[in-house]
Design a protein around this motif. Sequence first.
Motif, PDB file in Angstrom:
ATOM      1  N   ILE A  22      -4.920  -7.453 -13.588  1.00 28.53           N
ATOM      2  CA  ILE A  22      -4.043  -7.541 -12.415  1.00 28.53           C
ATOM      3  C   ILE A  22      -4.656  -8.515 -11.423  1.00 28.53           C
ATOM      4  O   ILE A  22      -5.865  -8.507 -11.183  1.00 28.53           O
ATOM      5  N   VAL A  49      -7.072  -2.883 -15.065  1.00 27.71           N
ATOM      6  CA  VAL A  49      -6.149  -1.846 -14.603  1.00 27.71           C
ATOM      7  C   VAL A  49      -6.925  -0.666 -14.020  1.00 27.71           C
ATOM      8  O   VAL A  49      -6.561  -0.108 -12.980  1.00 27.71           O
ATOM      9  N   LEU A  77      -1.549  -8.112  -0.484  1.00 31.25           N
ATOM     10  CA  LEU A  77      -0.533  -7.245  -1.060  1.00 31.25           C
ATOM     11  C   LEU A  77      -0.220  -6.042  -0.175  1.00 31.25           C
ATOM     12  O   LEU A  77       0.717  -5.296  -0.453  1.00 31.25           O
ATOM     13  N   GLU A  78      -1.012  -5.843   0.879  1.00 31.49           N
ATOM     14  CA  GLU A  78      -0.742  -4.737   1.794  1.00 31.49           C
ATOM     15  C   GLU A  78       0.431  -5.076   2.707  1.00 31.49           C
ATOM     16  O   GLU A  78       0.873  -6.221   2.767  1.00 31.49           O
ATOM     17  N   ARG A 130      -8.946   0.937  -1.142  1.00 30.27           N
ATOM     18  CA  ARG A 130      -8.689  -0.375  -1.747  1.00 30.27           C
ATOM     19  C   ARG A 130      -9.499  -1.454  -1.043  1.00 30.27           C
ATOM     20  O   ARG A 130      -9.966  -2.416  -1.672  1.00 30.27           O
ATOM     21  N   PHE A 167      -6.843  -9.251  -2.579  1.00 30.95           N
ATOM     22  CA  PHE A 167      -5.789  -8.246  -2.733  1.00 30.95           C
ATOM     23  C   PHE A 167      -5.264  -7.746  -1.387  1.00 30.95           C
ATOM     24  O   PHE A 167      -4.269  -7.015  -1.352  1.00 30.95           O
ATOM     25  N   TYR A 212       2.439  -2.328  -3.370  1.00 30.87           N
ATOM     26  CA  TYR A 212       3.169  -3.527  -2.961  1.00 30.87           C
ATOM     27  C   TYR A 212       4.499  -3.674  -3.692  1.00 30.87           C
ATOM     28  O   TYR A 212       5.383  -4.405  -3.239  1.00 30.87           O
ATOM     29  N   GLY A 216       0.850   4.704  -3.170  1.00 25.04           N
ATOM     30  CA  GLY A 216       0.022   3.744  -3.877  1.00 25.04           C
ATOM     31  C   GLY A 216      -1.052   4.361  -4.750  1.00 25.04           C
ATOM     32  O   GLY A 216      -2.058   3.709  -5.024  1.00 25.04           O
ATOM     33  N   GLN A 260       1.990   0.912  -7.976  1.00 23.84           N
ATOM     34  CA  GLN A 260       1.426  -0.176  -7.179  1.00 23.84           C
ATOM     35  C   GLN A 260       2.172  -0.246  -5.850  1.00 23.84           C
ATOM     36  O   GLN A 260       3.384  -0.454  -5.813  1.00 23.84           O
ATOM     37  N   TYR A 292      -8.117  -1.339 -10.538  1.00 19.65           N
ATOM     38  CA  TYR A 292      -7.056  -1.307  -9.540  1.00 19.65           C
ATOM     39  C   TYR A 292      -6.694   0.127  -9.157  1.00 19.65           C
ATOM     40  O   TYR A 292      -6.433   0.414  -7.973  1.00 19.65           O
ATOM     41  N   TYR A 293      -6.665   1.034 -10.140  1.00 20.23           N
ATOM     42  CA  TYR A 293      -6.246   2.402  -9.868  1.00 20.23           C
ATOM     43  C   TYR A 293      -7.371   3.296  -9.344  1.00 20.23           C
ATOM     44  O   TYR A 293      -7.099   4.389  -8.840  1.00 20.23           O
TER      45      TYR A 293
END
Length: 295
Positions: A75, A86, A258-259, A247, A255, A224, A218, A222, A89-90
Amino acid sequence: MSTTTTTAASARRDIRSARTETATARPGRLAVGVARIGHEVRGYFRSPDTVFFTFLFPFIMLGIFTAAFSSAGEISAGPGSESISVGAYYLPGMLAAGMLLSGVQNLAVDIAGEKSDGTLKRLGGTPLSPVSYFLGKIGQVFVTGTLQAGLLLLAAGTIFGIALPTEPEAWITFAWVFVLGIATSALLGIALSSVPRSGKSASAVVVPIMLVLQFISGVYLQFYALPEWMQNIASLFPLKWMAQGMRAVFLPEDFAVLEQNETWNLGWVAIVLVAWLVIGLVISRITFRWIRRDA
């Protein structure tokens, strides 16, 4: 008459002295609260369903998301930005969910059950003060939440191969977001425990609320990619800000775009969590009873 007066005065002094000695001998509220933390932690780990749905759940979900979506590739925040796995990110969302589950879901269901089975009524007949009771519950959340976060980070770095931050500033941010998040979650859990009508209905009332918040904040989706109106609703609740704070710790700086406001907004993370902490404290103080008013 003077002898009687002297005797009465002496008796009053003896009573005051006895009360002082009793108050000195009896442990203070803080000491009792600290002592109850161990009792609460032991009770927590003796309940298999609580351990599964609050302590282990983030581990399980991180494993599922990593296994299910890794084949789609890494991502990124956009062309030319750093890519991450992934699982990486999570991870922030799972840490935030762990705080919510350890505090809100765990305490709301647990205290509602204690009201229903008469445990709180029996405790109300003892010298235990609500302050000591709260300290035991909140301390238990801090202990179990810290263990959960530590083990989740250990699993992320070893089992899932996720690179963790090396900058001290990132870990300082993690520390204050975690402490504020876990304290807020604990107080909101105590406040929410007054809503279920019985211990049997507690899970049915609390769990759906927790699931909805996780989906719109979130954690599982995702953030965003969610509609703006859903993001705005999530922004009213603390989980979205806990996840955003995490995050900011674990995702690359790229990143942040993306908020919602294309920034981590750590100042607002602190403000919102402190506001919800105060709200939880006030509601807990107003609504907490050893027995329900309608009992």
